[in-house]
Design an enzyme around this catalytic site. Structure first.
Site, PDB file in Angstrom:
ATOM      1  N   LYS A  51      48.175   7.482 -18.641  1.00 27.36           N
ATOM      2  CA  LYS A  51      48.742   8.766 -17.829  1.00 27.36           C
ATOM      3  C   LYS A  51      49.496   8.272 -16.792  1.00 27.36           C
ATOM      4  O   LYS A  51      50.579   8.780 -16.473  1.00 27.36           O
ATOM      5  CB  LYS A  51      47.343   9.533 -17.207  1.00 27.36           C
ATOM      6  CG  LYS A  51      47.760  10.510 -16.334  1.00 27.36           C
ATOM      7  CD  LYS A  51      46.411  11.074 -15.495  1.00 27.36           C
ATOM      8  CE  LYS A  51      46.551  12.036 -14.429  1.00 27.36           C
ATOM      9  NZ  LYS A  51      45.449  12.572 -13.803  1.00 27.36           N
ATOM     10  N   ASP A  85      47.033  14.908 -18.875  1.00 30.21           N
ATOM     11  CA  ASP A  85      46.113  15.165 -17.868  1.00 30.21           C
ATOM     12  C   ASP A  85      45.249  16.214 -18.373  1.00 30.21           C
ATOM     13  O   ASP A  85      45.124  16.883 -19.473  1.00 30.21           O
ATOM     14  CB  ASP A  85      46.580  15.541 -16.492  1.00 30.21           C
ATOM     15  CG  ASP A  85      47.305  16.741 -16.294  1.00 30.21           C
ATOM     16  OD1 ASP A  85      47.402  17.288 -17.487  1.00 30.21           O
ATOM     17  OD2 ASP A  85      47.655  17.057 -15.218  1.00 30.21           O
TER      18      ASP A  85
END
Length: 214
Positions: free
Chosen positions: A126, A144
């Site tokens: 991420k 996310d």
């Protein structure tokens, strides 16, 4: 019934177009003006709101205005600033270790290579994708919680919740140059309309093309 990849690509293009109209400006809601600051902020954002992170980092970066300054700080001193973000001990350790690597191996600069980013302490896919997309303008998909929730509800992926698997599935159907901005728009749409507890389908710009897997 699961859609074929061609159908998902067509759906993805429709979603991209509509979200562009709804949210013309796609941007990261973490405050930063240098790549290393975004690295710190995204580590602090785990299980914490971006708004709180921005309050914390304003004070942290005022006290430690460079990679070198933060690398030289003790973990205890870093912890004193980042504790309000939760998980303070692990975040302080990761930030300290990461800044030391940047100082010692990269001359204080953040590498623009995905694999090198992944090797930095506390940096996962991420974080690495966020840096690649926002800082270096390279293709990126940031999976996310908002992204994962929305792509499953819409029908772009089929019941996949593991971030890396979602990312890999999206790479197959989303034009590379659209990934980074689309993920920012997923965050905006997820906060304002397609919320976790109660999605507001009646005012959603995707209402008629969404699978509504709620």
């Amino acid at each position: 019934m699961q859609k074929a990849e061609k159908q998902k690509k067509e759906l993805a293009l429709a979603v991209i177009g509509r979200l562009k109209e709804a949210y013309p400006q796609a941007f990261c809601t973490l405050d930063y003006d240098q790549a290393w600051k975004l690295l710190v902020s995204v580590r602090l954002s785990a299980q914490c709101t971006d708004a709180r992170v921005n309050v914390v980092t304003e004070k942290l970066f005022a006290r430690y205005p460079s990679v070198e300054a933060l690398a030289d700080a003790s973990i205890e001193d870093i912890l004193a600033y980042v504790k309000p973000c939760g998980l303070g001990n692990s975040k302080a350790r990761d930030i300290s270790a990461c800044m030391k690597v940047l100082r010692d191996e990269y001359g204080g600069q953040v590498p623009d290579d995905f694999d090198k980013l992944l090797k930095l302490p506390g940096v996962g896919r991420k974080s690495a994708n966020l840096i690649m997309g926002d800082v270096f303008g390279k293709p990126a998909i940031v999976t996310d919680t908002h992204c994962i929730r929305l792509v499953n509800r819409i029908g772009l992926v089929d019941g996949i919740k593991e971030p890396k698997k979602v990312e890999m599935a999206l790479w197959k159907i989303i034009p590379p140059e659209e990934g980074s901005d689309l993920c920012h728009r997923f965050v905006m749409h997820g906060r304002e309309v397609c919320t976790a507890r109660k999605p507001y389908c009646d005012r959603c710009c995707l209402n008629d093309i969404c699978d509504k897997n709620i």
